[in-house]
Design an enzyme around this catalytic site. Structure first.
Site, PDB file in Angstrom:
ATOM      1  N   HIS A  81      -9.390   0.945   5.163  1.00 55.37           N
ATOM      2  CA  HIS A  81      -8.081   1.087   5.801  1.00 55.37           C
ATOM      3  C   HIS A  81      -8.244   1.992   7.022  1.00 55.37           C
ATOM      4  CE1 HIS A  81      -3.988   2.330   6.571  1.00 55.37           C
ATOM      5  NE2 HIS A  81      -3.622   1.221   5.955  1.00 55.37           N
ATOM      6  N   GLY A 134       2.791   2.097  10.770  1.00 58.35           N
ATOM      7  CA  GLY A 134       3.722   3.206  10.589  1.00 58.35           C
ATOM      8  C   GLY A 134       4.442   3.615  11.859  1.00 58.35           C
ATOM      9  N   LYS A 188       0.090   4.243  -0.133  1.00 64.35           N
ATOM     10  CA  LYS A 188      -0.542   5.402   0.523  1.00 64.35           C
ATOM     11  C   LYS A 188      -0.328   6.644  -0.343  1.00 64.35           C
ATOM     12  CE  LYS A 188      -0.179   2.979   4.879  1.00 64.35           C
ATOM     13  NZ  LYS A 188      -0.141   3.025   6.323  1.00 64.35           N
ATOM     14  N   SER A 198       3.805  -2.287  10.225  1.00 63.68           N
ATOM     15  CA  SER A 198       5.265  -2.297  10.377  1.00 63.68           C
ATOM     16  C   SER A 198       5.907  -3.632   9.971  1.00 63.68           C
ATOM     17  CB  SER A 198       5.664  -1.901  11.804  1.00 63.68           C
ATOM     18  OG  SER A 198       5.219  -0.581  12.074  1.00 63.68           O
ATOM     19  N   GLU A 216      -6.707   4.411   8.044  1.00 59.04           N
ATOM     20  CA  GLU A 216      -6.594   5.857   7.768  1.00 59.04           C
ATOM     21  C   GLU A 216      -7.891   6.396   7.149  1.00 59.04           C
ATOM     22  OE1 GLU A 216      -2.901   5.282   5.719  1.00 59.04           O
ATOM     23  OE2 GLU A 216      -2.064   4.674   7.654  1.00 59.04           O
ATOM     24  N   ASN A 268       0.864  -1.184   0.000  1.00 61.98           N
ATOM     25  CA  ASN A 268       0.000   0.000   0.000  1.00 61.98           C
ATOM     26  C   ASN A 268       0.900   1.233   0.000  1.00 61.98           C
ATOM     27  OD1 ASN A 268      -1.847   2.010   0.421  1.00 61.98           O
ATOM     28  ND2 ASN A 268      -2.459   1.343   2.466  1.00 61.98           N
ATOM     29  N   GLU A 305      -5.114  -5.137  10.625  1.00 63.51           N
ATOM     30  CA  GLU A 305      -4.098  -4.116  10.846  1.00 63.51           C
ATOM     31  C   GLU A 305      -4.354  -3.418  12.182  1.00 63.51           C
ATOM     32  OE1 GLU A 305      -2.341  -2.952   6.672  1.00 63.51           O
ATOM     33  OE2 GLU A 305      -3.666  -1.422   7.467  1.00 63.51           O
TER      34      GLU A 305
HETATM   35  O1  LIG Z   1      -1.687  -0.672   4.591  1.00 60.47           O
HETATM   36  C1  LIG Z   1      -0.628  -0.827   5.210  1.00 60.47           C
HETATM   37  C2  LIG Z   1      -0.548  -0.595   6.609  1.00 60.47           C
HETATM   38  O2  LIG Z   1      -1.190   0.564   7.001  1.00 60.47           O
HETATM   39  C3  LIG Z   1       0.801  -0.782   7.239  1.00 60.47           C
HETATM   40  O3  LIG Z   1       1.628   0.327   7.054  1.00 60.47           O
HETATM   41  P1  LIG Z   1       3.155   0.212   7.561  1.00 60.47           P
HETATM   42  O4  LIG Z   1       3.708  -1.051   6.961  1.00 60.47           O
HETATM   43  O5  LIG Z   1       3.834   1.439   7.049  1.00 60.47           O
HETATM   44  O6  LIG Z   1       3.104   0.130   9.061  1.00 60.47           O
END
Ligand SMILES: O=C[C@H](O)COP(=O)(O)O
Length: 249
Positions: free
Chosen positions: A96, A172, A14, A212, A98, A12, A166
């Site tokens: 998601h 993150g 983002k 993460s 977010e 992803n 998640e």
């Molecule tokens: O969609 C992915 C997740 O929000 C994980 O993000 P991350 O790997 O940066 O913690």
């Protein structure tokens, strides 16, 4: 064991990247190697869906990071699943954290768009997960079961669904759920599917972990029987994504 569920790794991106960065990602994905026993999907920002599809190797599918619940109309700023398909996308992430917690999307809204995307012919990756204060209040499964119930009320065909667990506190932050913590929740989600939908759906539906995930921790997580892959944020922008794709060996 999870052996008959095909490993699934989503990246992803983002709200990151530009054409130059995407060129770099496509270069390392083209070089691979990519295990043929893994489904690989990358979720690009809307404006780069077509660009990404054109540059990516054929064994990497393209996803959108969100969509709306209608096929067309006066919904300024929104994108329809049909548009995602039209520019070469085959999957969409829904709900998601977010979207849920920054943009305020409700369980019901996430479920409606999940159903519409699926009816439009996209594979869907609905995300569920608890916030830190919910975990600390022993509400983890209450929150996830509520999110799952809203989804299950709408989803009719589970064959194109990949559930992403998640935990919001792990996204993150560098705080990965331990393999045991992730496995515990994945197992409970599978049990919930068995009790609420049916045993076949519980057995076949892939449940992937996000939060993460890195090249250095993916293999340990991938050993757990109910972890069928990953949804990767930050590390999907880097060459270590290849290591994550191949984490199951
Ligand atoms: O969609 C992915 C997740 O929000 C994980 O993000 P991350 O790997 O940066 O913690």
């Amino acid at each position: 064991m999870s052996s008959d569920r095909k490993f699934f790794v989503g990246g992803n991106w983002k709200m990151n990247g530009d054409k130059k960065m995407i060129d770099g990602i496509c270069a390392f994905l083209t070089k691979g190697p990519i295990n043929g026993n893994t489904d690989v999907v990358v979720a690009a920002p809307y404006c780069y869906l077509q660009y990404s599809r054109d540059k990516l190797p054929a064994n990497v599918q393209v996803a959108a990071q969100n969509c709306y619940k209608e096929k067309e109309g006066a919904f300024t700023g929104e994108i329809s699943p049909l548009m995602i398909k039209d520019v070469g996308g085959s999957w969409v992430i829904t709900g998601h954290s977010e979207r849920r917690h920054v943009m305020g999307e409700s369980d019901e809204f996430v479920a409606e768009k999940t159903r519409f995307a699926q009816d439009s012919g996209l594979g869907v990756i609905p995300c569920v997960g608890e916030k830190l204060e919910e975990r600390e209040a022993n509400q983890t499964m209450a929150v996830i079961n509520r999110q799952m119930k809203a989804l299950a009320d709408k989803i009719k065909d589970w064959s194109s669904v990949v559930i992403a667990y998640e935990p919001v506190w792990a996204i993150g932050t560098g705080k990965t759920a331990s393999p045991e913590q992730a496995q515990e929740v994945h197992e409970k989600i599978r049990e919930w599917l068995k009790n609420t939908v049916n045993a076949d759906v519980a057995k076949k539906t892939r449940i992937i972990y996000g939060g993460s995930v890195k090249g250095s921790n993916a293999a340990e997580l991938a050993k757990k029987p109910d972890i069928d892959g990953f949804l990767v944020g930050g590390a999907s922008l880097k060459p270590e994504f290849i290591q994550i794709i191949n984490a199951r060996g």
